[in-house]
Scaffold this motif. Structure first.
Motif, PDB file in Angstrom:
ATOM      1  N   GLN A  58       0.841  -1.196   0.000  1.00 12.53           N
ATOM      2  CA  GLN A  58       0.000   0.000   0.000  1.00 12.53           C
ATOM      3  C   GLN A  58       0.882   1.254   0.000  1.00 12.53           C
ATOM      4  N   GLU A  59       0.446   2.268  -0.684  1.00  8.42           N
ATOM      5  CA  GLU A  59       1.208   3.507  -0.813  1.00  8.42           C
ATOM      6  C   GLU A  59       1.297   4.229   0.537  1.00  8.42           C
ATOM      7  N   GLY A  60       2.475   4.775   0.810  1.00  5.24           N
ATOM      8  CA  GLY A  60       2.667   5.591   2.007  1.00  5.24           C
ATOM      9  C   GLY A  60       2.867   4.809   3.283  1.00  5.24           C
ATOM     10  N   THR A  61       3.164   3.517   3.171  1.00  4.74           N
ATOM     11  CA  THR A  61       3.363   2.696   4.372  1.00  4.74           C
ATOM     12  C   THR A  61       4.840   2.382   4.557  1.00  4.74           C
ATOM     13  N   GLU A  62       5.190   2.033   5.772  1.00  3.56           N
ATOM     14  CA  GLU A  62       6.559   1.613   6.061  1.00  3.56           C
ATOM     15  C   GLU A  62       6.573   0.775   7.322  1.00  3.56           C
ATOM     16  N   VAL A  63       7.683   0.104   7.539  1.00  2.00           N
ATOM     17  CA  VAL A  63       7.907  -0.652   8.773  1.00  2.00           C
ATOM     18  C   VAL A  63       9.078  -0.007   9.493  1.00  2.00           C
ATOM     19  N   ARG A  64       8.857   0.299  10.746  1.00  2.00           N
ATOM     20  CA  ARG A  64       9.892   0.972  11.521  1.00  2.00           C
ATOM     21  C   ARG A  64      10.342   0.070  12.681  1.00  2.00           C
TER      22      ARG A  64
END
Length: 592
Positions: free
Chosen positions: A320-326
């Motif tokens: 999905q656009e604009g997601t990330e894992v931190r």
């Protein structure tokens, strides 16, 4: 001799032995040791031990006294036996043998104890704040506050700033919170506002040709309460300077704030390295724009390690656009017990949980990654994550994924909790950082563009920047963070009328509206306004940090409760019909 005292209760020493003295104060504590009374007499300055035996003419009156009764005693100063000296008191070498006593102000039974500083319900403490203020810790906090304000005032004068006072009754201004409105009797149907800050006035002071201004300014905002914020009014060190850039404001402010914390920090280290951290970077690394840099943990974007990986939850999320894992590293947190505790913490914050990996020694003595995510990712990716985060055996890492705006705040709290749980935070220091490059605008829940912070800040890039995407415009807006709190907020001001009109137009304010609401400032800018900027430091919050308190009400003399009520004075109160008629106001029923 003075009618009430020859000395204060913190003044007598061994040098006064043999002298006849007069003291007045509050009965702090009474102890009856088999016919000998010991009374701790307290005033603003300290405590003196008064004694009386059955031979004393004052004995019969003293033995009937209630705690907190105000008395005047006459007596003779005696040295204490060496074994009975109290080194905790400035008067600990002596005691006063009472020969006469007068009750100046009797006390009823107390609704809360003054002696001992024990915990007591806050609602009772606030309703009887005059008693609460007699308690040692709160009394000391208020005195600390007074010394801090005096020190700041002297330091600002020494730094070449001049103190000016600005109006308390003024016009409404969009400062990011609700105004307290004041109805006008002389102009029915119109309202003044209590100033959220002296923002416009201090800018007008610069336009008027004065240069380096400061003020210990009261500010009024109708806000929801928090532990570190008063819901009605607060005080700030308000500062403005002409012909300055951002770096000039920083250079003027740092010596004052650093010196203040060195003077009143009670021996705690004050870091002199104040880094400049861009707003976006602060959110990415720390999950907040007011990071606690005593905590060494920095979050890292590890999306590439999960993209297309065997851990399906994150792999699908990243499509999905604009997601990330931190990732949130947890040095020394490498145990399943700790991982489960942090997972439960995330659930308490409203998230499903936090994924984790921890590293331990396997049966062969080698370091291995453990946990459900480790099994799904496989050894190659887990090793890449470990190397990227510089982790080792006995360490762990936690993961949160999605759109940063959805999880960033929780990630920041998790970082703080992990640092606290693992003992990584050095409590014996103050660490500062300037947070810079704030966004000029933000998108509201209903899709509108509005100011993100102070609407009077200069956009970086001026008019040219305002002709592009407003959500990409940065402002010359900055905050000073210390130990997880915002202490200062400020900016370089927009002093050019046309840039100001454009900036407000983007936020939905037409030229006529700007002229109407800020006519005085717009008019002034047409007659030669210097480049200027400044900031404001929250005095209540600074004192809270110096006093090592968690609640701002512990450093305010007469605070409101969390519902913005003054339980002692009964505010807010209902107006009389006569007052309403005079102001030509009508109060609607609650259900109207």
């Amino acid at each position: 001799m003075n009618a009430y005292r020859s000395h204060t209760c913190g003044q007598l020493t061994a040098a006064d032995a043999g002298n006849t003295v007069r003291l007045s104060g509050w009965v702090h504590r009474v102890r009856d040791h088999g016919g000998v009374l010991f009374i701790d007499l307290r005033d603003h300055y300290g405590i003196t031990q008064v004694i009386a035996d059955s031979d004393s003419p004052a004995f019969s009156t003293l033995e009937k006294l209630r705690a907190e009764t105000v008395i005047r005693i006459d007596g003779k100063v005696k040295l204490r036996d060496a074994s009975l000296v109290n080194p905790k008191l400035s008067t600990g070498e002596i005691e006063v043998y009472a020969t006469d006593v007068e009750v100046l102000g009797a006390s009823d039974d107390l609704p809360l104890p003054v002696f001992g500083d024990q915990d007591y319900p806050e609602e009772t403490r606030l309703a009887y704040r005059f008693l609460d203020l007699r308690r040692e810790s709160l009394h000391n906090n208020i005195m600390l506050r007074s010394r801090v304000i005096k020190w700041l005032r002297d330091a600002m004068w020494d730094a070449g700033f001049t103190e000016f006072q600005t109006p308390i009754i003024t016009a409404s201004s969009p400062e990011g919170a609700r105004d307290f409105l004041v109805p006008s009797r002389l102009h029915p149907g119109k309202f003044y506002a209590l100033p959220q800050a002296p923002q416009q006035f201090k800018q007008l002071i610069m336009v008027a040709g004065f240069d380096r201004y400061f003020q210990i300014a009261p500010c009024f905002r109708d806000e929801d309460p928090r532990a570190d914020r008063s819901p009605t009014d607060f005080y700030q060190l308000d500062v403005e300077m002409s012909f300055v850039e951002q770096k000039d404001v920083f250079a003027a402010v740092q010596p004052v704030i650093q010196g203040l914390f060195e003077t009143f920090g009670n021996g705690r280290r004050v870091d002199s390295n104040w880094p400049l951290i861009p707003y976006v970077e602060s959110l990415k690394k720390y999950g907040t724009d007011k990071p606690d840099l005593r905590n060494p943990i920095e979050m890292v974007d590890v999306s590439e390690h999960f993209r297309g990986s065997g851990f399906g939850i994150f792999a699908k999320l990243l499509e999905q656009e604009g997601t990330e894992v931190r990732a949130i590293p947890a040095p020394t947190g490498g145990s399943r017990k700790f991982a489960d505790r942090m997972n439960a913490f995330a659930q308490q914050q409203g998230l499903p949980g936090m994924g984790y990996i921890f590293w331990r020694k396997d049966d062969a003595g080698a370091t291995e990654a453990a946990g459900p995510i480790a099994k799904a990712l496989g050894p190659e990716k887990t090793e890449a994550i470990r190397a990227a985060l510089n982790l080792k055996e006995g360490d762990a890492v936690f993961f949160l994924g999605g759109k940063p705006s959805d999880f960033e705040a929780v990630a920041g709290r998790a970082r703080t909790e992990i640092g606290r749980e693992l003992g990584l935070i050095d409590e014996n220091q103050f660490k500062f950082a300037w947070i810079v490059d704030f966004p000029m605008y933000e998108k509201t829940d209903d899709g509108r563009i509005d100011f993100s912070h102070n609407p009077f800040s200069m956009p970086q890039g001026g008019m040219e920047a305002l002709n592009g995407d407003p959500l990409k415009v940065h402002a010359y807006q900055y905050d000073l963070a210390c130990n997880g709190y915002e202490l200062i907020s400020g900016g370089i001001r927009n002093h050019t009328p046309e840039i100001m009109f454009k900036a407000f137009e983007i936020a939905g304010y037409g030229r006529d509206e700007v002229e109407k609401r800020f006519g005085g400032m717009v008019k002034a800018f047409r007659y030669g306004a210097p480049p200027h900027g400044g900031c404001a430091a929250g005095i209540d919050r600074i004192v809270m940090l110096l006093a090592d308190e968690q609640n701002i009400r512990e450093v305010i003399m007469f605070p409101m409760n969390q519902r913005a009520e003054d339980l002692m004075m009964g505010a807010p109160s209902e107006p009389t019909n006569e007052q309403l008629r005079e102001l030509r106001l009508r109060v609607l029923p609650k259900d109207a």
